[in-house]
Design a protein around this motif. Structure first.
Motif, short mmCIF file in Angstrom:
data_model
loop_
_atom_site.label_atom_id
_atom_site.label_comp_id
_atom_site.label_asym_id
_atom_site.label_seq_id
_atom_site.Cartn_x
_atom_site.Cartn_y
_atom_site.Cartn_z
N ARG A 148 46.37 81.33 53.90
CA ARG A 148 47.44 80.90 54.38
C ARG A 148 47.35 79.33 55.34
O ARG A 148 46.33 78.87 55.57
CB ARG A 148 48.29 81.35 55.98
CG ARG A 148 47.91 83.33 55.51
CD ARG A 148 48.85 84.52 56.50
NE ARG A 148 48.35 85.51 56.02
CZ ARG A 148 49.35 86.32 55.18
NH1 ARG A 148 50.33 84.89 54.91
NH2 ARG A 148 49.72 87.23 54.94
N GLY A 149 48.89 78.63 55.92
CA GLY A 149 48.67 77.33 55.64
C GLY A 149 49.59 77.14 54.34
O GLY A 149 49.89 76.70 53.76
N GLY A 150 50.18 75.36 55.12
CA GLY A 150 51.01 74.22 54.03
C GLY A 150 49.87 73.31 53.60
O GLY A 150 48.66 73.31 53.84
N GLY A 151 50.27 72.63 52.41
CA GLY A 151 49.75 71.47 52.56
C GLY A 151 48.65 71.68 51.79
O GLY A 151 48.36 72.74 50.73
N GLN A 152 48.30 70.70 50.93
CA GLN A 152 46.68 71.57 49.89
C GLN A 152 45.50 72.28 50.08
O GLN A 152 45.40 71.18 51.23
CB GLN A 152 46.45 69.62 49.45
CG GLN A 152 47.87 69.29 48.76
CD GLN A 152 47.91 69.64 47.01
OE1 GLN A 152 47.62 70.19 46.36
NE2 GLN A 152 49.48 69.33 47.06
#
Length: 172
Positions: A148-152
């Motif tokens: 889970r999470g944003g970005g690369q």
């Protein structure tokens, strides 16, 4: 050392390196070093155990998924290689999974029968549980990964060999 003892030690080394789960059900530390366990001293009685009916088990190995993106679902399916007798009910499940590294936001759940019941194994790469006890032992298990999470994500987290060991009680 006799040939039979050498074969036993060799087999135990393989088991210890694959998945070691003590009788108490607590997760064990898997060590690359084999330890020979001495038999109990003579004259000591074993603790009494509750009588149990016939039981069986199977182990299933599967290569884990390589995680290449965040917020994507990855699944490893464990095939049951040997027939499980009708009416057999789970009495314990042990697992082991591995990744080259656990990315921040990593989650893992072990599921029975197409996610009808799942057990969070995010913080325990190996262990044992009674959470599936009483369920049909002939139904398959799957391991689900997600980050889970944003970005690369960064470098891919390569899946390693995963394993489940299902112990079951036979009907009757």
């Amino acid at each position: 050392m006799t040939l039979a003892l050498a074969a036993t030690v060799s087999a135990q080394t393989r088991v210890d390196r694959t998945l070691s789960v003590p009788a108490t059900g607590a997760p064990a530390v898997v060590s690359p070093h084999a330890a020979v366990v001495a038999p109990p001293p003579q004259g000591t009685a074993s603790p009494p155990t509750a009588p149990r009916g016939p039981s069986g088990s199977y182990a299933a190995d599967a290569m884990g998924a390589t995680i290449v993106a965040k917020n994507a679902d990855y699944e490893t399916t464990f095939s049951i290689g040997t027939p499980v007798p009708p009416g057999a009910s789970i009495s314990n499940v042990s697992w082991k999974y591995g990744l080259s590294e656990k990315p921040v936001g990593f989650e893992a759940v072990l599921c029975w029968n197409n996610r009808q019941r799942c057990w969070n194994v995010t913080n325990n790469a190996s262990g044992s549980t009674g959470a599936f006890n009483g369920k049909d032992a002939a139904r398959p298990f799957t391991l689900h990964y997600r980050v889970r999470g944003g970005g690369q994500l960064g470098p891919p987290a390569r899946g390693e060999m995963n394993q489940v060991i299902v112990t079951y009680d036979l009907p009757g």
